[in-house]
Enzyme design. Structure first.
Site, mmCIF file in Angstrom:
data_model
loop_
_atom_site.group_PDB
_atom_site.id
_atom_site.type_symbol
_atom_site.label_atom_id
_atom_site.label_comp_id
_atom_site.label_asym_id
_atom_site.label_seq_id
_atom_site.Cartn_x
_atom_site.Cartn_y
_atom_site.Cartn_z
ATOM 1 C CD GLU A 3 -2.817 -1.525 2.132
ATOM 2 O OE1 GLU A 3 -3.213 -0.816 2.861
ATOM 3 O OE2 GLU A 3 -3.262 -2.783 2.425
ATOM 4 C CE LYS A 53 -2.516 0.218 -3.177
ATOM 5 N NZ LYS A 53 -3.661 -0.977 -3.126
ATOM 6 C CD GLN A 70 -0.447 -4.575 -11.450
ATOM 7 O OE1 GLN A 70 -1.715 -4.462 -10.572
ATOM 8 N NE2 GLN A 70 -0.737 -3.854 -12.461
ATOM 9 N NE ARG A 125 -8.838 7.428 -16.169
ATOM 10 C CZ ARG A 125 -8.995 6.289 -16.902
ATOM 11 N NH1 ARG A 125 -9.460 5.332 -16.340
ATOM 12 N NH2 ARG A 125 -9.118 6.263 -18.221
ATOM 13 C CG ASN A 169 -7.931 -5.734 2.589
ATOM 14 O OD1 ASN A 169 -8.167 -6.170 3.682
ATOM 15 N ND2 ASN A 169 -9.154 -5.664 1.806
ATOM 16 N NE ARG A 262 -12.762 -3.137 -2.497
ATOM 17 C CZ ARG A 262 -11.772 -2.887 -3.235
ATOM 18 N NH1 ARG A 262 -10.644 -3.003 -2.941
ATOM 19 N NH2 ARG A 262 -11.842 -1.949 -4.382
#
Ligand SMILES: [Zn+2]
Length: 273
Positions: A3, A53, A70, A125, A169, A262
């Site tokens: 994160e 990220k 990723q 974005r 998360n 999630r």
């Protein structure tokens, strides 16, 4: 997936190793990037900055290397020319004569000019970065209560990098717990005070995690648990990966559940819907 705080620490490490240095050699594993090797050799690494990220490495000829790790990508810094014993796929190697920066397993790598960078589908974005010292809780609360976001479930909303960049998360579960808010609530369900408490928690925890290498737990508690011999992973969190263990605040068992699609963790007593 790493994160915001983990990415920023990786970018810091990369900057310490190669920023300001001249590239003596650069290797790309992907064929479509190989033509850039000769254009980058001899250039200086100007800057390494995290964006959400992703990490942007900017060179003196105004090209920018975009890398997004990723789930599996990993940077490793070694003394120049040294390669570790690794079964991972080497995707990129930047040699500077002093250090080598190696990127393993990542597949999302590109070289962009300024116009391409401005239009990049991920970078262009991104919402405000929670590790940007100029961002304040009030501003975030206003953003979340805007028409576009106020009816979205917080569990998904807080992890959407277009809304605000930096939380995944574990930070999302932790911030909701600290603020005493159920993950399935929406900004529209919260009072102004609750929303402000939530954005305060988001900012505080993201910054604390960056400074401490991943601890979102109360620092006094984490330190005391460490002193009692608990492993690092067992000290880090209030609720994340603590299902079946008692809530530090009220003693209720922490639960793990699917929340708005999630997996997440919460205390059903401290975080009522
Ligand atoms: Zn509780």
């Amino acid at each position: 997936m790493p994160e915001g705080p983990e990415i920023r620490r990786a970018a810091d490490e990369l900057a310490t190793a190669i920023a300001g240095q001249q590239i003596t050699k650069i290797f790309f594993a992907f064929d479509h990037l190989k033509p850039y090797a000769s254009r980058l050799q001899g250039q200086t690494v100007r800057q390494v900055t995290p964006r959400g990220k992703a990490i942007l490495t900017r060179f003196s000829n105004d090209l920018t290397l975009y890398t997004h790790n990723q789930l599996y990508g990993r940077w490793l810094i070694t003394a120049d020319g040294e390669y570790p014993d690794s079964s991972r796929q080497l995707r990129l190697a930047i040699h500077t004569g002093d250090r080598t920066a190696l990127l393993y397993s990542a597949s999302d790598i590109s070289i962009l000019n300024d116009a391409e960078l401005r239009q990049h589908p991920y970078v262009s974005r991104l919402g405000p970065d929670l590790l940007d010292p100029g961002i304040e809780a009030e501003q975030l609360a206003e953003r979340l209560s805007g028409k576009q976001y106020r009816r979205r479930c917080l569990m998904g909303l807080l992890q959407d990098q277009r809304v605000m960049a930096g939380m995944g998360n574990y930070l999302c579960c932790e911030a909701l717990h600290v603020a005493g808010i159920h993950p399935q609530q929406r900004p529209a369900d919260l009072s102004a005070n609750q929303l402000r408490r939530l954005t305060d928690s988001c900012l505080h925890l993201v910054r604390q995690s960056y400074e401490t290498g991943g601890i979102t737990n109360d620092m006094e508690r984490a330190t005391s648990l460490r002193q009692q011999g608990a492993p690092f992973e067992a000290c880090r969190f209030h609720v994340y990966r603590r299902q079946g263990m008692p809530c530090y605040r009220c003693g209720t068992d922490i639960i793990k559940d699917r929340l708005c699609g999630r997996m997440g963790y919460l205390c059903p007593t401290c975080q009522r819907q």
